[in-house]
Design an enzyme around this catalytic site. Structure first.
Site, short mmCIF file in Angstrom:
data_model
loop_
_atom_site.label_atom_id
_atom_site.label_comp_id
_atom_site.label_asym_id
_atom_site.label_seq_id
_atom_site.Cartn_x
_atom_site.Cartn_y
_atom_site.Cartn_z
N LYS A 157 25.01 29.20 -22.65
CA LYS A 157 25.12 29.08 -24.10
C LYS A 157 23.76 29.38 -24.73
O LYS A 157 23.04 28.47 -25.15
CB LYS A 157 25.63 27.66 -24.44
CG LYS A 157 26.58 27.62 -25.63
CD LYS A 157 27.29 26.30 -25.70
CE LYS A 157 27.72 25.97 -27.12
NZ LYS A 157 28.56 26.95 -27.79
N1 PMP Z 1 33.21 30.35 -25.98
C1 PMP Z 1 32.14 30.36 -26.77
C2 PMP Z 1 31.42 31.64 -27.02
C3 PMP Z 1 31.72 29.17 -27.38
O1 PMP Z 1 30.67 29.16 -28.20
C4 PMP Z 1 32.44 27.99 -27.15
C5 PMP Z 1 32.01 26.71 -27.80
N2 PMP Z 1 31.03 26.05 -27.05
C6 PMP Z 1 33.54 28.03 -26.29
C7 PMP Z 1 33.90 29.24 -25.72
C8 PMP Z 1 34.34 26.80 -25.98
O2 PMP Z 1 33.58 25.95 -25.17
P1 PMP Z 1 33.76 24.36 -25.23
O3 PMP Z 1 35.19 24.09 -25.03
O4 PMP Z 1 32.93 23.87 -24.11
O5 PMP Z 1 33.27 23.92 -26.55
#
Ligand code: PMP
Length: 304
Positions: A157
């Site tokens: 991330k």
């Molecule tokens: N893909 C991206 C690009 C994201 O930014 C997120 C949000 N964190 C997700 C998927 C979903 O991840 P999560 O369920 O861990 O929030």
């Protein structure tokens, strides 16, 4: 956005308005930061953070991937998060920790720059609108491809990578759609601008694998476990664009978006245009899990 009283900044609480960062911070210039998005829910037994440890483990993994010194351990981040929630008195919150390179030098190499650690918690309702959970959102396949494993690290991330998400989201909104669906460089389906994607076809649930360029969402993994535990078959497989038009149901998952149905893709209605049974089941299971109502999944909650 709604604000809170304080922000956690390098181990101290500072008033919300004072949580400022220097203009020449490396992360400001080049996007050299990693972050998380976490939710805390107001459950009948008090405020609980959903899968806090897993989020902080992913934060550490993102930091390692992009060569940013972690400085604080996973356990210290967890403790700071709980402390922040106590300090701000928030009953439910969206939580945003970030580790990033601050000031030092302006060159590309950040090795001699300071490393900053900050975390905010604040109230945040439904990311895709109040109606979205029931009525679903409209989507389009973006002309922007999801960042690839050969140029960035989609599994981490990383702040700079989100320019890709911003382009896709802006394009979708400009076209009158709520959300974007990105393909990867090979043309397979990847994910939304900040959420993972699921397609339901003849009772079987499909979602793109990590190799497709997704961020491996914690909500995605939770929903896979919850559906699987409920006897629903979930397959992680490469999906072609056409699969988006053939699905009976589709939904998005993410910490911010939670579980949100998709009602259309590229102007084509999904199923009969209303929320499908499997999508509704996924929403109900997820809501129950975050509220601490499912004994089997109570370990996902960290009570404040
Ligand atoms: N893909 C991206 C690009 C994201 O930014 C997120 C949000 N964190 C997700 C998927 C979903 O991840 P999560 O369920 O861990 O929030």
């Amino acid at each position: 956005m709604e604000t809170a009283s304080h922000i956690w900044s390098d181990g101290e609480f500072v008033p919300w308005d004072d949580a400022n960062v220097h203009f020449l911070s490396h992360a400001m210039q080049y996007g050299t930061g990693v972050f998380e998005g976490i939710r805390a829910y107001n459950t009948p037994e008090g405020t609980a953070v959903f899968r806090l440890r897993d989020h902080m483990i992913r934060l550490e993994a993102s930091a390692r991937a992009y060569n940013i010194p972690m400085r604080w351990s996973v356990e210290q981040w967890e403790a700071a998060c709980l402390e922040l929630l106590r300090h701000t008195g928030l009953e439910s919150a969206y939580i945003r920790p970030q580790i990033f390179y601050g000031v030092g030098s302006i060159g590309i190499n950040p090795a001699n720059n300071e490393v900053r650690a900050m975390m905010a918690a604040f109230p945040w309702g439904a990311y895709l609108g109040d109606d979205a959970a029931e009525k679903g959102v409209s989507t389009m396949v973006s002309s922007w491809r999801r960042i690839s494993h050969t140029s960035l690290i989609p599994t981490a991330k990383g702040s700079g990578g989100y320019l890709n998400s911003v382009l896709a989201k802006q394009e979708a909104l400009a076209a009158g759609q709520d959300e974007a669906i990105m393909l990867n460089d090979s043309g397979s389906v990847s994910e939304g601008s900040g959420m993972n994607l699921f397609v339901v076809s003849q009772g079987i649930v499909y979602t793109p694998p990590v190799s497709s360029g997704i961020l491996e969402g914690i909500t995605r993994n939770s929903v896979i476990d919850l559906l699987h535990g409920d006897g629903v078959e979930v397959r992680e497989v490469d999906l072609v664009r056409g699969a988006l038009y053939a699905g009976d149901e589709m939904f998005l998952t993410g910490t911010a978006a939670e579980v949100t149905p998709i009602r259309s893709v590229d102007g084509r209605q999904v199923g009969d245009g209303s929320r499908g049974a499997v999508t509704k089941k996924a929403q109900e299971l997820f809501s129950a899990a975050v509220a601490g109502k499912l004994d089997e999944y109570r370990h996902w909650l960290e009570f404040v």
